[in-house]
Write an enzyme that holds these catalytic residues in place. Structure first.
Site, PDB file in Angstrom:
ATOM      1  CG  MET A 238      98.089 -12.155  36.243  1.00 20.03           C
ATOM      2  SD  MET A 238      97.463 -10.978  37.469  1.00 20.03           S
ATOM      3  CE  MET A 238      97.200  -9.557  36.432  1.00 20.03           C
ATOM      4  N   GLY A 244      86.021 -13.804  35.704  1.00 18.11           N
ATOM      5  CA  GLY A 244      85.607 -13.588  37.091  1.00 18.11           C
ATOM      6  C   GLY A 244      84.534 -14.596  37.448  1.00 18.11           C
ATOM      7  CE1 TYR A 274      83.424 -12.388  44.946  1.00 18.01           C
ATOM      8  CE2 TYR A 274      84.821 -13.362  43.275  1.00 18.01           C
ATOM      9  CZ  TYR A 274      84.365 -12.261  43.949  1.00 18.01           C
ATOM     10  OH  TYR A 274      84.840 -11.014  43.612  1.00 18.01           O
TER      11      TYR A 274
HETATM   12  P1  NAP Z   1      80.799  -8.096  34.766  1.00 13.76           P
HETATM   13  O1  NAP Z   1      81.925  -8.922  34.317  1.00 13.76           O
HETATM   14  O2  NAP Z   1      80.858  -6.630  34.596  1.00 13.76           O
HETATM   15  O3  NAP Z   1      79.454  -8.556  34.071  1.00 13.76           O
HETATM   16  C1  NAP Z   1      79.026  -9.887  34.106  1.00 13.76           C
HETATM   17  C2  NAP Z   1      77.758  -9.936  33.274  1.00 13.76           C
HETATM   18  O4  NAP Z   1      78.098  -9.663  31.918  1.00 13.76           O
HETATM   19  C3  NAP Z   1      77.096 -11.279  33.314  1.00 13.76           C
HETATM   20  O5  NAP Z   1      75.695 -11.045  33.414  1.00 13.76           O
HETATM   21  C4  NAP Z   1      77.431 -11.891  31.967  1.00 13.76           C
HETATM   22  O6  NAP Z   1      76.378 -12.695  31.525  1.00 13.76           O
HETATM   23  C5  NAP Z   1      77.586 -10.685  31.074  1.00 13.76           C
HETATM   24  N1  NAP Z   1      78.570 -10.882  30.018  1.00 13.76           N
HETATM   25  C6  NAP Z   1      79.836 -11.342  30.133  1.00 13.76           C
HETATM   26  N2  NAP Z   1      80.442 -11.347  28.938  1.00 13.76           N
HETATM   27  C7  NAP Z   1      79.541 -10.860  28.054  1.00 13.76           C
HETATM   28  C8  NAP Z   1      79.578 -10.625  26.662  1.00 13.76           C
HETATM   29  N3  NAP Z   1      80.656 -10.888  25.945  1.00 13.76           N
HETATM   30  N4  NAP Z   1      78.478 -10.115  26.075  1.00 13.76           N
HETATM   31  C9  NAP Z   1      77.371  -9.845  26.794  1.00 13.76           C
HETATM   32  N5  NAP Z   1      77.274 -10.046  28.116  1.00 13.76           N
HETATM   33  C10 NAP Z   1      78.348 -10.564  28.737  1.00 13.76           C
HETATM   34  O7  NAP Z   1      80.434  -8.395  36.317  1.00 13.76           O
HETATM   35  P2  NAP Z   1      81.016  -9.433  37.357  1.00 13.76           P
HETATM   36  O8  NAP Z   1      81.149 -10.795  36.823  1.00 13.76           O
HETATM   37  O9  NAP Z   1      80.235  -9.295  38.582  1.00 13.76           O
HETATM   38  O10 NAP Z   1      82.461  -8.825  37.622  1.00 13.76           O
HETATM   39  C11 NAP Z   1      83.625  -9.395  37.075  1.00 13.76           C
HETATM   40  C12 NAP Z   1      84.433 -10.086  38.144  1.00 13.76           C
HETATM   41  O11 NAP Z   1      85.037  -9.141  38.991  1.00 13.76           O
HETATM   42  C13 NAP Z   1      83.603 -10.939  39.094  1.00 13.76           C
HETATM   43  O12 NAP Z   1      83.168 -12.140  38.501  1.00 13.76           O
HETATM   44  C14 NAP Z   1      84.558 -11.095  40.225  1.00 13.76           C
HETATM   45  O13 NAP Z   1      85.503 -12.102  39.942  1.00 13.76           O
HETATM   46  C15 NAP Z   1      85.207  -9.723  40.270  1.00 13.76           C
HETATM   47  N6  NAP Z   1      84.587  -8.805  41.264  1.00 13.76           N
HETATM   48  C16 NAP Z   1      85.364  -8.376  42.293  1.00 13.76           C
HETATM   49  C17 NAP Z   1      84.840  -7.524  43.245  1.00 13.76           C
HETATM   50  C18 NAP Z   1      85.704  -7.048  44.368  1.00 13.76           C
HETATM   51  O14 NAP Z   1      85.203  -6.422  45.310  1.00 13.76           O
HETATM   52  N7  NAP Z   1      86.984  -7.308  44.336  1.00 13.76           N
HETATM   53  C19 NAP Z   1      83.516  -7.083  43.151  1.00 13.76           C
HETATM   54  C20 NAP Z   1      82.757  -7.526  42.097  1.00 13.76           C
HETATM   55  C21 NAP Z   1      83.298  -8.385  41.157  1.00 13.76           C
HETATM   56  P3  NAP Z   1      76.616 -14.159  30.920  1.00 13.76           P
HETATM   57  O15 NAP Z   1      76.940 -15.071  32.068  1.00 13.76           O
HETATM   58  O16 NAP Z   1      75.318 -14.456  30.262  1.00 13.76           O
HETATM   59  O17 NAP Z   1      77.734 -14.075  29.944  1.00 13.76           O
END
Ligand code: NAP
Length: 491
Positions: A238, A244, A274
């Site tokens: 993987m 995400g 989602y």
């Molecule tokens: P995250 O990845 O911590 O943060 C996403 C935020 O960060 C978005 O607002 C994004 O905005 C910004 N971002 C991303 N890359 C960036 C960069 N290089 N520089 C500046 N800002 C950046 O939060 P998340 O997407 O909620 O969490 C990640 C993934 O984890 C989720 O998408 C999901 O697949 C998974 N998840 C799982 C659970 C669970 O219970 N299993 C819970 C929550 C999340 P932009 O779009 O503007 O880049």
């Protein structure tokens, strides 16, 4: 004999966890604590019946940033088993001098610990029998043991001689009885009294991956930084960085996945909850990237657990990409074992390749793992510099399970404080990288797979450029020290 004597008099004490009393004093042959406290690595090992000792032990491990081991019976105690009743199971067991219940799990690396903080509630005046099982299992010669207990009024001391007799070569220090409502500050004060919260332990707030022993490291999944991948215990490889898709809907999701695949991202995390499995699948099919090169994770939500076969079929249909690389149970919940077993069958049928869990922590895993046949390949939990799970990550990795972090950048609404954290921005400047890249690289160096969410093409690309720099041990320690136990979501 001693056990029997106390048990006869002691059943009244069993349910007395909720009242108050004075602190414990020393037994005659036990050294005073702080001046003699050994330097070195500390293990907090505890048995908990009602969760009170667990809370105190977790605070201890958290404050010390050290390892936590829950001592638990193969056959757990129900509320009725621990009842205020002479005939209740626990009371009956406490009367048997040689009773040693079977214990779940194992501290595979006991040799690395110099000090064991050993916690338990007082049952019928004594330590619960499984604590004796624990002490008999390991060689404590040369180690320091510091007992602590929770009780409504029963003192700690009468429980000690029996334990000392099992560990004649260990060095026992004065213990502590905690009230059932003891606060984190009470715990901190005791650790300070023991000299365990001094300079040497804060310096030991280290990368937990590095703290694993050789035997644990043999079991812990190893990241291949050349290939940007990890071999799962299911036999599938993987990628260790991906994208995400939480909160990416419709065309936004389709476009983000299309961009990600064009940029070289090969790991995608989605979920029934989602509401974007169709868009993820369509973007994959349209991408022209061979299916075998892409690793797709999706999840069953607890409200699907009662009919898991149907839910799996639904995910296969929505994604429409042949098979699912990994299916996670999104949260613990009613019928989770049943749902997991259905995914096990889907693995046998070739519909799903690997199985994992999400939002399962130490206690949940200890309870869940003995009930299933296929070891999960992955656990996905909240992990970022302000919420590091340093006690959970090594526990999971030591079982050969890969850890994946959600909210790696803190999650939407929280990213700014992390991305502008002065410690992180300073390290980013030193490497000519962005704060986001430093946080993602910190995860990778701790052995945590990253799946940052983004719909911004520049960010998606930036989030893949993690392999042309390396954080030093000092920089890792600086970020480790940012932990605030600050969870950004409720689960
Ligand atoms: P995250 O990845 O911590 O943060 C996403 C935020 O960060 C978005 O607002 C994004 O905005 C910004 N971002 C991303 N890359 C960036 C960069 N290089 N520089 C500046 N800002 C950046 O939060 P998340 O997407 O909620 O969490 C990640 C993934 O984890 C989720 O998408 C999901 O697949 C998974 N998840 C799982 C659970 C669970 O219970 N299993 C819970 C929550 C999340 P932009 O779009 O503007 O880049």
């Amino acid at each position: 004999m001693l056990r029997r004597l106390f048990a006869l008099a002691g059943s009244l004490l069993l349910a007395a966890l909720c009242s108050t009393s004075q602190a414990a004093t020393a037994t005659p042959d036990t050294s005073t604590a702080s001046s003699e406290m050994a330097e070195g690595k500390v293990l907090v090992a505890y048995f908990s019946g009602t969760g009170i000792t667990a809370g105190i032990a977790k605070d201890m491990a958290d404050l010390l940033q050290t390892d936590l081991f829950r001592i638990s019976n193969v056959q757990p105690y129900s509320v009725a088993d621990m009842a205020y009743d002479e005939k209740a199971r626990a009371n009956q067991e406490q009367k048997q001098a040689d009773f040693r219940p079977q214990m779940v799990g194992n501290v595979s690396n006991m040799e690395q610990y110099d000090t064991v903080l050993l916690g338990y509630p007082i049952w019928a005046g004594l330590a619960p029998c499984v604590v004796l099982t624990f002490l008999e299992r390991y060689d404590f010669a040369g180690k320091t043991i510091v007992p602590f207990c929770t009780s409504g009024g029963s003192p700690l001391e009468p429980s000690i001689p029996e334990l000392q007799a099992l560990t004649p070569q260990a060095h026992w220090l004065v213990g502590k009885r905690f009230e059932s409502h003891a606060s984190r500050d009470d715990v901190r004060a005791w650790l300070q009294q023991l000299n365990l919260l001094g300079a040497h332990t804060s310096a030991a707030v280290l990368d937990q991956t590095a703290a694993l022993t050789q035997s644990d490291q043999a079991k812990a999944p190893v990241f291949n930084f050349e290939q940007h991948s990890v071999m799962l215990n299911s036999g599938y490889e993987m990628p260790i960085n991906g994208i995400g898709t939480y909160s990416l809907l419709g065309d936004t999701c389709y476009d983000a996945i299309t961009t990600a695949l064009k940029t070289g991202v090969r790991l995608i995390d989605t979920a029934y909850m989602y509401r974007n499995e169709e868009e993820v699948g369509r973007a994959i099919r349209d991408s022209g990237v061979p299916r075998e090169e892409i690793f797709v994770i999706t999840k069953l939500y607890p409200n699907q657990f009662f009919q898991p076969e149907e839910a799996i079929e639904q995910a296969l249909k929505k994604l429409n990409i042949g098979y699912i690389d990994m299916m996670l149970l999104h949260h613990p919940g009613h019928d989770d074992v049943k749902a997991y077993k259905a995914v096990e069958k889907a693995v046998a049928a070739g519909k799903v390749r690997s199985i994992g869990l999400s939002n399962w922590y130490v206690e949940e895993l200890e309870e869940f793992l003995p009930q299933v046949s296929i070891m999960p390949a992955l656990v996905q939990n909240e992990i970022h510099p302000y919420y590091q799970e340093n006690n959970v990550i090594p526990f999971i990795q030591q079982q050969g399970i890969v850890v994946q972090g959600w909210y790696p950048l803190g999650g939407r609404g929280h990213t700014q404080s992390l991305l502008n954290d002065p410690v992180i921005t300073k390290i980013a400047q030193a490497h000519g990288k962005s704060a986001a890249q430093v946080i993602l690289r910190w995860n990778l160096q701790k052995g945590v797979v990253v799946i940052p969410g983004s719909s911004n093409p520049a960010h998606i690309k930036e989030n893949t450029e993690l392999y042309d720099f390396e954080l030093t041990a000092e920089e890792m320690a600086q970020i480790n020290a940012l932990d605030r136990n600050e969870k950004h979501d409720w689960y």
